[in-house]
Write a protein that holds these residues in place. Sequence first.
Motif, mmCIF file in Angstrom:
data_model
loop_
_atom_site.group_PDB
_atom_site.id
_atom_site.type_symbol
_atom_site.label_atom_id
_atom_site.label_comp_id
_atom_site.label_asym_id
_atom_site.label_seq_id
_atom_site.Cartn_x
_atom_site.Cartn_y
_atom_site.Cartn_z
ATOM 1 N N LYS A 153 55.910 -14.729 -23.091
ATOM 2 C CA LYS A 153 55.414 -14.714 -23.345
ATOM 3 C C LYS A 153 54.437 -16.543 -22.761
ATOM 4 C CE LYS A 153 56.219 -13.978 -28.357
ATOM 5 N NZ LYS A 153 56.134 -14.689 -29.618
ATOM 6 N N ILE A 154 54.440 -17.516 -22.006
ATOM 7 C CA ILE A 154 54.041 -18.515 -21.212
ATOM 8 C C ILE A 154 53.711 -17.857 -20.310
ATOM 9 C CG2 ILE A 154 54.891 -20.536 -20.122
ATOM 10 C CD1 ILE A 154 56.703 -21.395 -22.402
ATOM 11 N N MET A 155 53.916 -16.598 -19.128
ATOM 12 C CA MET A 155 54.134 -16.299 -18.361
ATOM 13 C C MET A 155 52.346 -15.480 -17.985
ATOM 14 S SD MET A 155 55.574 -17.896 -16.318
ATOM 15 C CE MET A 155 55.013 -17.655 -14.576
ATOM 16 N N LYS A 156 52.856 -14.951 -19.435
ATOM 17 C CA LYS A 156 51.322 -13.890 -19.957
ATOM 18 C C LYS A 156 49.986 -15.067 -19.545
ATOM 19 C CE LYS A 156 50.458 -10.214 -23.118
ATOM 20 N NZ LYS A 156 50.895 -9.563 -24.534
ATOM 21 N N ASN A 157 50.049 -15.644 -19.989
ATOM 22 C CA ASN A 157 48.702 -16.823 -20.030
ATOM 23 C C ASN A 157 48.152 -17.148 -18.242
ATOM 24 O OD1 ASN A 157 48.840 -16.106 -22.509
ATOM 25 N ND2 ASN A 157 49.438 -17.792 -23.795
ATOM 26 N N ILE A 158 49.772 -16.874 -17.719
ATOM 27 C CA ILE A 158 49.376 -17.052 -15.940
ATOM 28 C C ILE A 158 48.113 -16.269 -15.579
ATOM 29 C CG2 ILE A 158 50.329 -17.957 -13.924
ATOM 30 C CD1 ILE A 158 52.683 -20.479 -16.164
ATOM 31 N N GLU A 159 47.463 -16.251 -14.516
ATOM 32 C CA GLU A 159 47.511 -15.165 -13.447
ATOM 33 C C GLU A 159 47.817 -15.058 -12.842
ATOM 34 O OE1 GLU A 159 42.215 -13.676 -12.277
ATOM 35 O OE2 GLU A 159 43.012 -16.142 -13.598
ATOM 36 N N ARG A 160 48.102 -13.681 -13.125
ATOM 37 C CA ARG A 160 48.301 -13.133 -11.228
ATOM 38 C C ARG A 160 47.683 -12.362 -10.912
ATOM 39 N NH1 ARG A 160 54.985 -11.072 -12.399
ATOM 40 N NH2 ARG A 160 54.133 -10.644 -14.133
ATOM 41 N N LYS A 161 47.944 -12.435 -9.104
ATOM 42 C CA LYS A 161 46.949 -11.548 -8.403
ATOM 43 C C LYS A 161 47.659 -10.028 -8.714
ATOM 44 C CE LYS A 161 45.242 -10.820 -3.898
ATOM 45 N NZ LYS A 161 45.046 -11.081 -2.610
ATOM 46 N N GLU A 162 46.990 -9.136 -9.015
ATOM 47 C CA GLU A 162 46.779 -7.454 -9.052
ATOM 48 C C GLU A 162 46.758 -6.904 -7.652
ATOM 49 O OE1 GLU A 162 49.387 -5.477 -10.991
ATOM 50 O OE2 GLU A 162 47.091 -5.925 -12.935
ATOM 51 N N PHE A 163 47.759 -6.599 -6.783
ATOM 52 C CA PHE A 163 48.319 -6.582 -5.660
ATOM 53 C C PHE A 163 48.319 -4.476 -5.518
ATOM 54 C CE2 PHE A 163 50.700 -10.071 -4.538
ATOM 55 C CZ PHE A 163 50.263 -10.902 -3.417
ATOM 56 N N LYS A 164 47.646 -4.097 -4.209
ATOM 57 C CA LYS A 164 46.707 -2.478 -4.651
ATOM 58 C C LYS A 164 48.194 -1.774 -4.381
ATOM 59 C CE LYS A 164 42.056 -2.621 -3.184
ATOM 60 N NZ LYS A 164 40.969 -2.328 -1.853
ATOM 61 N N PHE A 165 48.489 -0.224 -4.828
ATOM 62 C CA PHE A 165 49.342 0.341 -4.804
ATOM 63 C C PHE A 165 50.032 -0.012 -3.409
ATOM 64 C CE2 PHE A 165 51.767 4.250 -3.541
ATOM 65 C CZ PHE A 165 52.913 3.828 -5.444
ATOM 66 N N ARG A 166 49.195 0.134 -2.157
ATOM 67 C CA ARG A 166 49.284 -0.371 -0.637
ATOM 68 C C ARG A 166 50.512 -0.626 -0.421
ATOM 69 N NH1 ARG A 166 45.495 0.833 4.149
ATOM 70 N NH2 ARG A 166 45.340 3.063 2.714
ATOM 71 N N LEU A 167 50.054 -1.509 -0.654
ATOM 72 C CA LEU A 167 51.097 -3.631 -0.833
ATOM 73 C C LEU A 167 51.961 -3.177 -1.182
ATOM 74 C CD1 LEU A 167 50.881 -5.918 0.707
ATOM 75 C CD2 LEU A 167 49.652 -6.954 -1.197
#
Length: 638
Positions: A153-167
């Motif tokens: 729940k805590i980590m859900k609020n921390i923004e993460r970069k969404e990488f493309k499928f190729r990467l």
Amino acid sequence: MDNRTIVEHNSQNTLSNIWLNIQKQWAQHWDALTFLIIVTAKVLYYGKEISPEYFNPIALQGPVVASILPIVAIGYLFKNNGRKNFFYTVNIIISLILFADTLYYRYFKDVISMGAIKDSFLLKSVSSSVLALIKSKDILYFLDIILLIPLMKIMKNIERKEFKFRLRFMVFIFIFSLGVGFNGKYIYKLSKEQPLLIKTMSNKLYLTKVLGNINFHAIDSYNYITNKISRSKKVPEARIEEVQSFLKEKGETKGINFAGEAEGKNLIVIQVEALQSFVVNKKINGEEITPNLNKWINKSMYFDNFFYQVAGGNTSDAEFMVNNSLYPAASGAAYYQYSGNTLNSLPKALKEKGYNTAAFHGYIEGFWNRNVMYNTEGFDNFHGEHSFELNDRVGLGLSDESFFNQSFEKIKELKEPFYSFMVTLSSHFPYEDAEGYGSFNVGEYENTLLGDYLRGIHYTDKQLGMFLDKIEKDGLADDSIILIYGDHSAIPKEYAEELYKFEGATNPTDLDWYQYQKVPMLIHFPKDEHKSVNNTYSGQMDVYPTLANLFNLPNKYMLGQDILNSTEDRVIFRNGSFTNGEIFYVSWSNQYYDIASGNVISETEELKKIKQKVLQELEYSDDILDYDLIKTYENKTQ
């Protein structure tokens, strides 16, 4: 600001940047890293649970991490939220597997295999006492699953970069390759140390201790699936009929000598660990090595040209041949590969005549997959390690003395007529329990493998003698057929020189080696009737057909022959070697020997035909097992 202050300021900034970068990377990959750390800890904890004495976390950590990396790699194929859910779900599944394996180990001292899961027999005996097997510390397998909920729940609020499928796919390839590469190294190393272990799965517990729980289940599943695929291929109808005609022809040979003589009598079969013929009627310093066996040989029908015919399944192959008269698997162990087959076994045939059937072995039930195969073969009960009081250990486990004493009491409780199949343990390689074996002067062979073996087999002979004396004194021998035989070699070929020295062999050949691979086999009749020596060249494949004649059982689906009514000497080995009592063909050197002279002889057209028939018979046996043909034949007759 002086230079020193600037340097310090820059250093602080650098450290701060590194720390921020670590935090950023942790936030980006927290689910994968958490999964890797937690699952590694759980698998290592399980490793300690099943092997507290020999647990080596440093040695086990490598293969455990390597086995988890491919799962981590798969997680990166998902987007952030999907990856988090994937790892959480897989964590729960692995936790449940480890928990189930822990309970199974506490009961069977083994690991659950695919064959065990398939056969409901395995968990019948555990289910009734499963609550008694659970311990409070088992919560450790699931505690993190609860604690991860607030973290998620805590980590859900921390923004993460969404990488493309190729990467993400490139990351998958990198981590997956890393895991498979390192894992392959560990598995290859084990396959070199113990070449047959991974194929035969003979010792599932040891494999798990060395490679970890996840690796074990991966290898187990791979073997199970590949075996299923190889056996799923459709067999041409012509081939099915060809094999059936061959079996029918063999089954038409009906015994005249001793036919039905044992019908209605009890049957006690004892398979003695590593018992070989070269110790029979031999002395060291004037003392007999096997005095009790010698005594019983003199009051029984003794077969002095009887060979073991085992392959990769070793001890289990001997059991398989004696109870089924089918050859061992071409590779691996029949007990593992064919535990789901329909078999026309000795216990099944006797059960149809009203016999109670029971198997006895004082070791781990799952070793060589016995707890599965004994059920497949139709034994009513299997008395394994958990059925005995482990009050005395010699060698690998329960001593033969305690095993025979406790088994005697269990046998007395069996309703007659019965079939009891017993497998001893104490004289198991590497014969290192000098204290347990007791005093026996092996003279010049002291501090050699052969000397250790002689001491071990002398101990087993003593316990065997006391058991047989009990059977006789109790009166049970008066209404029982007792059959005793050795299962396989005692001295590995790498120690052949010690055996040759003991036998006084000079310039030994491959023929000499094979001639020393005989094992004792005797059949004792009530009141010591029919005591004699049978010189027929025979082997473990022939035990069931011989008993089928004595007990008036149907002679179906057997590839061995009734020794008491055979018209030819004949022993076929899994590797293609064979003998007819006059010549001996050694497959690994492609040479024929004349047994009488010991000389190599040239191949003739007749010998070539015999060799082809031998190979054809081995192929027929493979077909019967690979394609479960007995089931096909039985369905046709219904």
